[in-house]
Write a protein that holds these residues in place. Structure first.
Motif, PDB file in Angstrom:
ATOM      1  N   SER A 165     -12.358  36.947  17.500  1.00 22.57           N
ATOM      2  CA  SER A 165     -13.586  35.758  16.937  1.00 22.57           C
ATOM      3  C   SER A 165     -14.595  36.866  15.823  1.00 22.57           C
ATOM      4  CB  SER A 165     -14.692  36.140  17.751  1.00 22.57           C
ATOM      5  OG  SER A 165     -16.250  35.480  17.510  1.00 22.57           O
ATOM      6  N   ASP A 166     -14.392  35.947  14.575  1.00 20.02           N
ATOM      7  CA  ASP A 166     -15.336  36.331  13.665  1.00 20.02           C
ATOM      8  C   ASP A 166     -16.430  37.656  14.164  1.00 20.02           C
ATOM      9  OD1 ASP A 166     -13.404  36.842  11.710  1.00 20.02           O
ATOM     10  OD2 ASP A 166     -14.088  34.394  11.043  1.00 20.02           O
ATOM     11  N   ALA A 167     -16.946  36.915  14.793  1.00 17.62           N
ATOM     12  CA  ALA A 167     -18.721  37.374  15.080  1.00 17.62           C
ATOM     13  C   ALA A 167     -18.859  39.222  15.456  1.00 17.62           C
ATOM     14  CB  ALA A 167     -19.238  36.223  15.954  1.00 17.62           C
ATOM     15  N   ILE A 168     -17.654  39.598  16.361  1.00 18.19           N
ATOM     16  CA  ILE A 168     -17.814  41.146  16.876  1.00 18.19           C
ATOM     17  C   ILE A 168     -16.440  42.029  15.960  1.00 18.19           C
ATOM     18  CG2 ILE A 168     -18.927  40.337  18.614  1.00 18.19           C
ATOM     19  CD1 ILE A 168     -15.319  40.416  19.642  1.00 18.19           C
ATOM     20  N   GLY A 169     -16.550  42.046  15.616  1.00 16.24           N
ATOM     21  CA  GLY A 169     -16.147  43.949  14.939  1.00 16.24           C
ATOM     22  C   GLY A 169     -16.154  44.819  14.826  1.00 16.24           C
TER      23      GLY A 169
END
Length: 334
Positions: A165-169
């Motif tokens: 997911s691009d929402a976490i990193g």
């Protein structure tokens, strides 16, 4: 490859701000004068009423960003694990506090919320639906003394790969990739206090060789140094043990270039931590040329934040000059 997108961490102006030498608008004006594209605000430092600022202050912040044409890129928060005597925050407390921080970030117009590893991967996974609903990116900062191989970060990477997911990193902070102290590490000491030429030679050897610390100490004494030099070397140049809980900045490591490369798959924002950039646009102790090369090779197109912390060593040096040099260095390397 596009141009560098510059963010400035307002934390870099934090010491004079806390002394009352700068107002909040002064800080933003400085960022604008340095041609920043965006800014990062460290919430506990510069947000009145944190973690629950007033609606008036939120409106003021947004008006200031619009006035100075600065993109509010990142809202930096912490997990205040020690707020209760005798225990750390439990899951529900970490969960609820982070939701509150994200909701404030959303109101301010920030796109990235930077937290730290005390959040824990289990909490981050449970937060994912909320992050996605708010349209934010929740990122964990990899900060020294941790490295890409630190077990908790291996857990985060497993989470990132599994959820895709691009929402976490992650936010890589260059404090995790230092290989030596800056040129200014001894500036606070009078010239007649120690043999600075000897100690700076030892600093370079410490950062670039495997010579044992005890042998470097012998070299200090053999070259005419004394016990004061040995003490300063141990306190300022040699690594403080990780279990000392003293928050040491420098560690004798071979920087983990491959770990950095792998991490960049999950990074939308980078903390360009630095302590001193000289007139030749070089930053001793951090291999910026190699890291910028890696960022270009992997196609990184996020913001690079100029995060100045050189005031720890010499608070007579201009923060504006240093941040300007750092941005010029990044442009040159890019």
């Amino acid at each position: 490859m596009g141009k560098v997108k510059h963010s400035i961490t307002l934390y870099g102006f934090g010491e004079p701000y806390m002394r009352g030498e700068y107002t909040f608008e002064d800080v933003l004006q400085k960022a604008k004068r340095l041609n920043a594209d965006g800014i990062e605000i460290v919430a506990p430092q510069m947000v009145p009423g944190h973690p629950n600022p007033s609606e008036d202050w939120i409106a003021y912040f947004k008006d200031c960003c619009q006035k100075f044409e600065l993109d509010p890129v990142c809202y930096s928060v912490y997990i205040d694990s020690g707020k209760h005597k005798g225990r750390f925050l439990n899951f529900d407390e970490r969960f609820a506090e982070t939701i509150n921080e994200m909701e404030v970030a959303k109101k301010l117009g920030c796109k990235i919320v930077r937290s730290q590893d005390a959040l824990l991967p289990t909490t981050m996974e449970k937060l994912l639906p909320y992050v996605e609903e708010l349209g934010l990116h929740l990122a964990i900062e990899l900060h020294g003394p941790w490295s890409p191989s630190t077990p908790v970060f291996q857990e985060y990477y497993e989470l990132f790969e599994r959820k895709n997911s691009d929402a976490i990193g992650v936010v890589p902070d260059f404090s995790a990739f230092c290989s030596g102290a800056p040129e200014t590490v001894l500036n606070a000491f009078p010239d007649d206090c120690c043999h600075k030429d000897i100690l700076m030679k030892i600093n370079k050897l410490y950062a670039s060789t495997e010579i044992p610390e005890e042998d470097l100490v012998k070299m200090i004494l053999a070259e005419g140094g004394d016990e004061v030099d040995v003490l300063l070397c141990k306190k300022r140049i040699f690594s403080i043990p990780r279990d000392s809980h003293m928050g040491a900045i420098y560690y004798r490591t071979q920087p983990d270039y491959e770990g950095f490369r792998n991490m960049m798959r999950h990074a939308k924002y980078v903390h360009g931590k630095f302590f001193y950039v000289n007139e030749d646009l070089e930053c001793q102790g951090i291999d910026y040329p190699k890291y910028v090369q890696i960022m270009k090779e992997v196609g990184f197109n996020g913001y690079i934040a100029s995060e100045y912390e050189g005031n720890h060593f010499d608070n007579t040096i201009s923060d504006e000059v240093q941040i300007a040099r750092h941005m010029q260095m990044l442009e040159k390397l890019w």
